[in-house]
Design a protein around this motif. Sequence first.
Motif, PDB file in Angstrom:
ATOM      1  N   PRO A  21      22.807  44.511 -14.536  1.00  0.00           N
ATOM      2  CA  PRO A  21      24.144  44.407 -15.129  1.00  0.00           C
ATOM      3  C   PRO A  21      24.771  43.045 -14.821  1.00  0.00           C
ATOM      4  O   PRO A  21      24.508  42.456 -13.765  1.00  0.00           O
ATOM      5  N   ALA A  22      25.568  42.556 -15.745  1.00  0.00           N
ATOM      6  CA  ALA A  22      26.210  41.249 -15.592  1.00  0.00           C
ATOM      7  C   ALA A  22      27.468  41.394 -14.754  1.00  0.00           C
ATOM      8  O   ALA A  22      28.377  42.139 -15.117  1.00  0.00           O
ATOM      9  N   SER A  23      27.521  40.673 -13.639  1.00  0.00           N
ATOM     10  CA  SER A  23      28.712  40.726 -12.795  1.00  0.00           C
ATOM     11  C   SER A  23      29.854  39.961 -13.459  1.00  0.00           C
ATOM     12  O   SER A  23      29.627  39.040 -14.253  1.00  0.00           O
ATOM     13  N   SER A  24      31.058  40.348 -13.119  1.00  0.00           N
ATOM     14  CA  SER A  24      32.216  39.651 -13.690  1.00  0.00           C
ATOM     15  C   SER A  24      32.225  38.191 -13.246  1.00  0.00           C
ATOM     16  O   SER A  24      32.626  37.309 -14.006  1.00  0.00           O
ATOM     17  N   GLY A  25      31.748  37.909 -12.048  1.00  0.00           N
ATOM     18  CA  GLY A  25      31.683  36.526 -11.573  1.00  0.00           C
ATOM     19  C   GLY A  25      30.718  35.684 -12.381  1.00  0.00           C
ATOM     20  O   GLY A  25      31.020  34.536 -12.736  1.00  0.00           O
ATOM     21  N   ALA A  26      29.543  36.231 -12.698  1.00  0.00           N
ATOM     22  CA  ALA A  26      28.559  35.490 -13.496  1.00  0.00           C
ATOM     23  C   ALA A  26      29.075  35.254 -14.913  1.00  0.00           C
ATOM     24  O   ALA A  26      28.900  34.172 -15.476  1.00  0.00           O
ATOM     25  N   VAL A  27      29.718  36.264 -15.478  1.00  0.00           N
ATOM     26  CA  VAL A  27      30.290  36.120 -16.820  1.00  0.00           C
ATOM     27  C   VAL A  27      31.401  35.069 -16.794  1.00  0.00           C
ATOM     28  O   VAL A  27      31.466  34.200 -17.667  1.00  0.00           O
ATOM     29  N   ALA A  28      32.243  35.118 -15.785  1.00  0.00           N
ATOM     30  CA  ALA A  28      33.328  34.135 -15.649  1.00  0.00           C
ATOM     31  C   ALA A  28      32.766  32.725 -15.530  1.00  0.00           C
ATOM     32  O   ALA A  28      33.261  31.798 -16.183  1.00  0.00           O
ATOM     33  N   ASP A  29      31.737  32.544 -14.724  1.00  0.00           N
ATOM     34  CA  ASP A  29      31.122  31.224 -14.568  1.00  0.00           C
ATOM     35  C   ASP A  29      30.553  30.718 -15.883  1.00  0.00           C
ATOM     36  O   ASP A  29      30.736  29.557 -16.245  1.00  0.00           O
ATOM     37  N   ARG A  30      29.856  31.576 -16.616  1.00  0.00           N
ATOM     38  CA  ARG A  30      29.235  31.175 -17.882  1.00  0.00           C
ATOM     39  C   ARG A  30      30.285  30.735 -18.898  1.00  0.00           C
ATOM     40  O   ARG A  30      30.053  29.833 -19.692  1.00  0.00           O
ATOM     41  N   LEU A  31      31.459  31.379 -18.867  1.00  0.00           N
ATOM     42  CA  LEU A  31      32.499  31.079 -19.851  1.00  0.00           C
ATOM     43  C   LEU A  31      33.584  30.147 -19.328  1.00  0.00           C
ATOM     44  O   LEU A  31      34.554  29.868 -20.039  1.00  0.00           O
ATOM     45  N   ALA A  32      33.435  29.687 -18.085  1.00  0.00           N
ATOM     46  CA  ALA A  32      34.441  28.818 -17.452  1.00  0.00           C
ATOM     47  C   ALA A  32      35.818  29.481 -17.470  1.00  0.00           C
ATOM     48  O   ALA A  32      36.825  28.886 -17.846  1.00  0.00           O
ATOM     49  N   ARG A  33      35.837  30.747 -17.071  1.00  0.00           N
ATOM     50  CA  ARG A  33      37.067  31.514 -16.979  1.00  0.00           C
ATOM     51  C   ARG A  33      37.228  31.998 -15.539  1.00  0.00           C
ATOM     52  O   ARG A  33      36.292  31.943 -14.738  1.00  0.00           O
ATOM     53  N   SER A  34      38.374  32.524 -15.218  1.00  0.00           N
ATOM     54  CA  SER A  34      38.571  33.082 -13.884  1.00  0.00           C
ATOM     55  C   SER A  34      37.882  34.444 -13.807  1.00  0.00           C
ATOM     56  O   SER A  34      37.703  35.122 -14.825  1.00  0.00           O
ATOM     57  N   GLN A  35      37.540  34.840 -12.605  1.00  0.00           N
ATOM     58  CA  GLN A  35      36.915  36.148 -12.432  1.00  0.00           C
ATOM     59  C   GLN A  35      37.884  37.259 -12.826  1.00  0.00           C
ATOM     60  O   GLN A  35      37.480  38.269 -13.395  1.00  0.00           O
TER      61      GLN A  35
END
Length: 126
Positions: A21-35
């Motif tokens: 599963p994709a962690s919110s931190g990894a998704v945030a990093d990929r999109l340059a958004r906050s966690q």
Amino acid sequence: MSSADQYLLAVYIESQQTGAPASSGAVADRLARSQASATEMLHRLDDQGLVVYEPYDGATLTPAGRDRAEALHDSYVTLSWFFRSVLELETHESEAMELAGVIDPSVAERLTTVLPIGNPRSEGDQ
């Protein structure tokens, strides 16, 4: 691309790369958004039935979310290939992430026929 589409695509890519599963931190990093922003959107996508989000475990695409993310990924790969190979953009991945949901899939398909080096979808660009 809508913000929701970007998050679906990010979850898809992260899940494909890690097999988890994709962690919110990894998704945030990929999109340059906050966690916090990523977590909020993952909750919204869960409410819409596109992901199953479990805090501390991450997000997994539902069948409906996977269908949408796979269509977005096809366009993303083609655009990324074009931006990197033809336009020589260093930011090819982020540009492709922004535009993958904006163009009609038939446009991305036609683009594959004019790219200089074969079919980008067979290259496994993620």
